[in-house]
Design a protein around this motif. Structure first.
Motif, mmCIF file in Angstrom:
data_model
loop_
_atom_site.group_PDB
_atom_site.id
_atom_site.type_symbol
_atom_site.label_atom_id
_atom_site.label_comp_id
_atom_site.label_asym_id
_atom_site.label_seq_id
_atom_site.Cartn_x
_atom_site.Cartn_y
_atom_site.Cartn_z
ATOM 1 N N ALA A 446 13.336 -13.148 10.772
ATOM 2 C CA ALA A 446 12.177 -13.267 11.652
ATOM 3 C C ALA A 446 10.865 -13.113 10.898
ATOM 4 O O ALA A 446 9.814 -13.518 11.389
ATOM 5 N N VAL A 447 10.901 -12.538 9.682
ATOM 6 C CA VAL A 447 9.669 -12.331 8.913
ATOM 7 C C VAL A 447 9.652 -13.168 7.623
ATOM 8 O O VAL A 447 8.859 -12.907 6.734
ATOM 9 N N TYR A 468 13.539 1.549 -8.613
ATOM 10 C CA TYR A 468 13.334 0.110 -8.433
ATOM 11 C C TYR A 468 12.673 -0.158 -7.088
ATOM 12 O O TYR A 468 12.941 0.527 -6.101
ATOM 13 N N SER A 469 11.852 -1.203 -7.051
ATOM 14 C CA SER A 469 11.489 -1.783 -5.770
ATOM 15 C C SER A 469 12.717 -2.526 -5.256
ATOM 16 O O SER A 469 13.555 -2.981 -6.036
ATOM 17 N N ASN A 470 12.827 -2.645 -3.946
ATOM 18 C CA ASN A 470 14.057 -3.164 -3.342
ATOM 19 C C ASN A 470 14.026 -4.689 -3.173
ATOM 20 O O ASN A 470 13.270 -5.218 -2.370
ATOM 21 N N TRP A 471 14.874 -5.368 -3.937
ATOM 22 C CA TRP A 471 15.032 -6.823 -3.840
ATOM 23 C C TRP A 471 16.419 -7.182 -3.311
ATOM 24 O O TRP A 471 16.952 -8.251 -3.610
ATOM 25 N N ARG A 472 16.992 -6.347 -2.493
ATOM 26 C CA ARG A 472 18.328 -6.593 -1.956
ATOM 27 C C ARG A 472 18.296 -6.960 -0.476
ATOM 28 O O ARG A 472 19.282 -6.784 0.230
ATOM 29 N N GLY A 473 17.164 -7.446 -0.001
ATOM 30 C CA GLY A 473 17.075 -7.835 1.400
ATOM 31 C C GLY A 473 15.666 -8.052 1.912
ATOM 32 O O GLY A 473 15.417 -9.006 2.659
ATOM 33 N N PRO A 474 14.702 -7.192 1.558
ATOM 34 C CA PRO A 474 13.358 -7.334 2.119
ATOM 35 C C PRO A 474 12.697 -8.670 1.807
ATOM 36 O O PRO A 474 13.088 -9.376 0.875
ATOM 37 N N MET A 475 11.687 -8.991 2.601
ATOM 38 C CA MET A 475 10.873 -10.179 2.386
ATOM 39 C C MET A 475 9.765 -9.859 1.392
ATOM 40 O O MET A 475 9.025 -8.901 1.573
ATOM 41 N N TRP A 476 9.685 -10.667 0.349
ATOM 42 C CA TRP A 476 8.617 -10.570 -0.640
ATOM 43 C C TRP A 476 7.765 -11.825 -0.529
ATOM 44 O O TRP A 476 8.296 -12.948 -0.558
ATOM 45 N N LEU A 477 6.468 -11.657 -0.413
ATOM 46 C CA LEU A 477 5.593 -12.796 -0.157
ATOM 47 C C LEU A 477 5.589 -13.782 -1.308
ATOM 48 O O LEU A 477 5.526 -14.991 -1.094
ATOM 49 N N ALA A 508 0.045 -9.990 8.593
ATOM 50 C CA ALA A 508 -1.033 -9.761 9.560
ATOM 51 C C ALA A 508 -0.708 -8.569 10.452
ATOM 52 O O ALA A 508 -1.590 -7.762 10.781
ATOM 53 N N ALA A 509 0.548 -8.446 10.842
ATOM 54 C CA ALA A 509 0.956 -7.298 11.656
ATOM 55 C C ALA A 509 0.729 -5.998 10.905
ATOM 56 O O ALA A 509 0.328 -4.988 11.494
ATOM 57 N N ASP A 510 0.980 -6.011 9.609
ATOM 58 C CA ASP A 510 0.748 -4.818 8.794
ATOM 59 C C ASP A 510 -0.740 -4.457 8.800
ATOM 60 O O ASP A 510 -1.113 -3.281 8.907
ATOM 61 N N LEU A 511 -1.602 -5.461 8.682
ATOM 62 C CA LEU A 511 -3.041 -5.193 8.703
ATOM 63 C C LEU A 511 -3.472 -4.616 10.041
ATOM 64 O O LEU A 511 -4.307 -3.694 10.094
ATOM 65 N N ARG A 512 -2.946 -5.153 11.125
ATOM 66 C CA ARG A 512 -3.325 -4.637 12.444
ATOM 67 C C ARG A 512 -2.804 -3.226 12.646
ATOM 68 O O ARG A 512 -3.410 -2.423 13.363
ATOM 69 N N SER A 525 13.464 -5.176 10.741
ATOM 70 C CA SER A 525 12.488 -4.623 11.686
ATOM 71 C C SER A 525 11.064 -5.115 11.459
ATOM 72 O O SER A 525 10.201 -4.947 12.321
ATOM 73 N N GLY A 526 10.790 -5.710 10.301
ATOM 74 C CA GLY A 526 9.427 -6.105 9.963
ATOM 75 C C GLY A 526 8.597 -4.962 9.426
ATOM 76 O O GLY A 526 7.416 -5.148 9.112
ATOM 77 N N ALA A 527 9.186 -3.785 9.297
ATOM 78 C CA ALA A 527 8.451 -2.616 8.825
ATOM 79 C C ALA A 527 7.946 -2.828 7.403
ATOM 80 O O ALA A 527 8.587 -3.478 6.579
#
Length: 581
Positions: A446-447, A468-477, A508-512, A525-527
């Protein structure tokens, strides 16, 4: 023009705050205030919005402006307070003196105003949500003129909000020469103060419109200056003082073994931008040659397959990615026998682009460089052939990875499958297969795109940054942006826009929510995950959607369009390039 541009630039810094303070506005009764007819306004957030705008813009107000005559008729202490506000801020109605209202008319005769208000056929109580912030031109009596807006900001537009945040914060990533870093450079911001290889390229390209070009050029020059010209080695990050440490863990003392092969293309993109000059990099030609030679000989070139290999997963930028059983020596599972065994599509795609950029430089320099230019073109073609011969898996619909030691396939699905698209290194049928793989529910969330498939047993959206930063699932821009530009290159624009829309919405959701960005986002979750205040490649969100709609790839490697020796933008075009105080 400069003053208007500076005003718009200053307002951008307030837009993110306003986006978090959007509220409902209710129009109250009409009333006469001397020569003005007004509507009262009930808006709990109006004071917050006013303060944000004043704080962002008051430095641009002309000092010691004339005090409106009505102010002198006020009783003390209001009269003195408003006089002081006019002289300092250019308005009598700021901060504690602010009262939300709408001015609807003016007349020189106060009794006429009072009479007109009394006869006004108006029912109070209309309610709306303030979704647009604008700055406009005013008429002779201070009312805003219809159709004369200088700028408008839509607080509901995700891309517009990301663009405003990028424009307001870009200067925070600029650093002047310091210590071992003899040229201006870029830092990702947030917890990162080092100069990083691909961060600098992504950030520098994303913020060219805001003045980053000299800092992108300087970042690449710093890396070239640090290259060991005998071995071609250079660490993946650089620091002003030695020893170089590439970690957000204050207790760590290690550096990335080698920089990713992005430096020559970063230099070309800086040179090809307005104000750039490829000639300034000619002195770095030996460093460029050493860098490419580094990847063309063992142990970086596997003799059996011709594949180029990462030292470890961490070196690739996908810190703990699932293409390796063990990410690096930061983990207890590591052994030296695992080093230099990961052959994957990302290193091949990046090197194809590096040789393409090297050819562009040599062609531009001309003369004796032309022979080397042809060799770089041939090298890019050879790398492309090896990529497909050794890693393409028709049954999977994407390139797999290969362990050059165990001679085993690594079939894990990650964002890396998109990089050959971005490099322009696939044919149409391969592009279609990769697009279908990226659009699968295990990859597209969804993200935006996941960094690793949700079907992988190691899939996780854990909020981690050490070791490490997590590259096992999260969205990276950055991964999403490169995938989008690659998809669009092969006609899959609808999918690219869908991915981009979801990713930009997450930022944008993070900025808001927090008025800041983070380095990655949970694909469940988009967190927001890790590194609050991060800018770096998140700034790619500013123009991602508009670039895709216009068919523009800011990372395209092409011959320079402007003549050699062109200068930086003239002063009339540099208003936004001035750092805010």
């Amino acid at each position: 023009q400069c003053r208007s541009d500076a005003l718009v630039s200053a307002l951008r810094s307030a837009v993110v705050q306003l986006a978090t303070q959007r509220c409902r506005v209710t129009l109250g009764r009409a009333y006469a205030a001397g020569k003005f007819a007004m509507l009262s306004v009930s808006a709990p957030c109006a004071r917050v919005a006013s303060d944000a705008v004043v704080n962002a813009t008051h430095r641009l107000a002309a000092p010691n402006q004339s005090v409106p005559e009505w102010v002198y008729a006020l009783p003390e202490p209001a009269r003195s307070e408003k006089i002081a506000d006019v002289r300092r801020f250019g308005s009598p109605n700021v901060f504690d003196q602010f009262r939300a209202h709408v001015s609807v008319g003016w007349a020189s005769d106060e009794s006429s105003v009072a009479s007109a208000v009394a006869q006004l056929a108006y029912e109070p109580g209309a309610t709306f949500r303030a979704d647009v912030v604008a700055v406009g031109s005013t008429g002779a009596h201070g009312t805003v003129l219809r159709g004369r807006d200088i700028a408008r900001f839509n607080l509901t537009d995700d891309a517009e909000l990301c663009a405003a945040h990028t424009a307001a914060r870009a200067h925070e990533t600029w650093r002047e020469p310091s210590g071992e870093l003899r040229f201006p450079y870029l830092v990702p911001s947030g917890p990162y103060s080092q100069l990083w290889d691909w961060d600098a390229v992504f950030l520098g390209v994303a913020t060219l419109a805001h003045g980053s070009r000299p800092y992108l050029e300087g970042s690449m020059a710093n890396f070239f200056a640090a290259v060991n010209r005998s071995t071609g080695s250079v660490t993946g990050c650089l620091t002003a003082s030695l020893p170089t440490v590439c970690s957000s863990d204050p207790s760590a003392r290690d550096a990335l073994v080698h920089a990713k092969p992005v430096l020559i293309q970063g230099a070309w993109l800086a040179s090809a931008a307005p104000g750039g000059d490829p000639g300034r990099f000619e002195r770095h030609a030996p460093a460029m040659a050493a860098l490419l030679a580094f990847w063309d000989r063992p142990p970086r070139r596997d003799p059996a397959t011709g594949l180029r290999v990462w030292h470890d997963q961490l070196e690739s930028g996908a810190d703990n990615g699932v293409l390796s059983r063990c990410p690096s020596a930061r983990s207890n599972c590591w052994s030296d026998s695992q080093a230099l065994t990961l052959g994957s599509a990302d290193v091949m795609a990046l090197l194809i682009r590096e040789h393409t950029a090297a050819a562009l430089f040599r062609e531009h320099w001309g003369g004796a460089h032309r022979t080397a230019a042809a060799a770089h073109r041939a090298a890019a073609a050879n790398l492309t052939a090896t990529l497909h011969a050794r890693l393409w898996r028709q049954d999977l619909g994407h390139h797999a990875a290969w362990n050059t030691s165990s001679r085993e396939w690594i079939e894990a699905r990650t964002y890396v499958m998109a990089l050959p698209l971005w490099a322009g290194a696939v044919n149409a049928s391969q592009a279609d297969a990769i697009a279908a793989s990226l659009a699968g529910p295990d990859m597209l969330s969804a993200v935006g795109l996941r960094s690793a498939s949700s079907s992988d047993p190691r899939y996780s959206n854990a909020d981690t940054i050490v070791p490490y930063s997590n590259w096992r699932g999260p969205m990276w821009l950055n991964a999403n942006a490169l995938a989008c530009y690659g998809l669009a290159k092969y006609g899959h624009t609808a999918l690219a826009l869908e991915i981009a829309s979801r990713a930009v919405a997450a930022l944008a959701a993070d900025l808001r929510r927090s008025r800041a960005w983070h380095e990655a986002y949970s694909t469940e979750s988009g967190a927001a995950l890790a590194a609050p205040g991060f800018l770096s490649w998140d700034t790619l969100s500013a123009e991602l959607l508009s670039s895709l709609r216009r068919g523009v790839d800011p990372f395209a490697l092409a011959a320079r369009a402007e003549p050699r020796g062109s200068t930086e933008p003239p002063e009339s075009r540099r208003c936004d390039f001035v750092k805010p105080p």
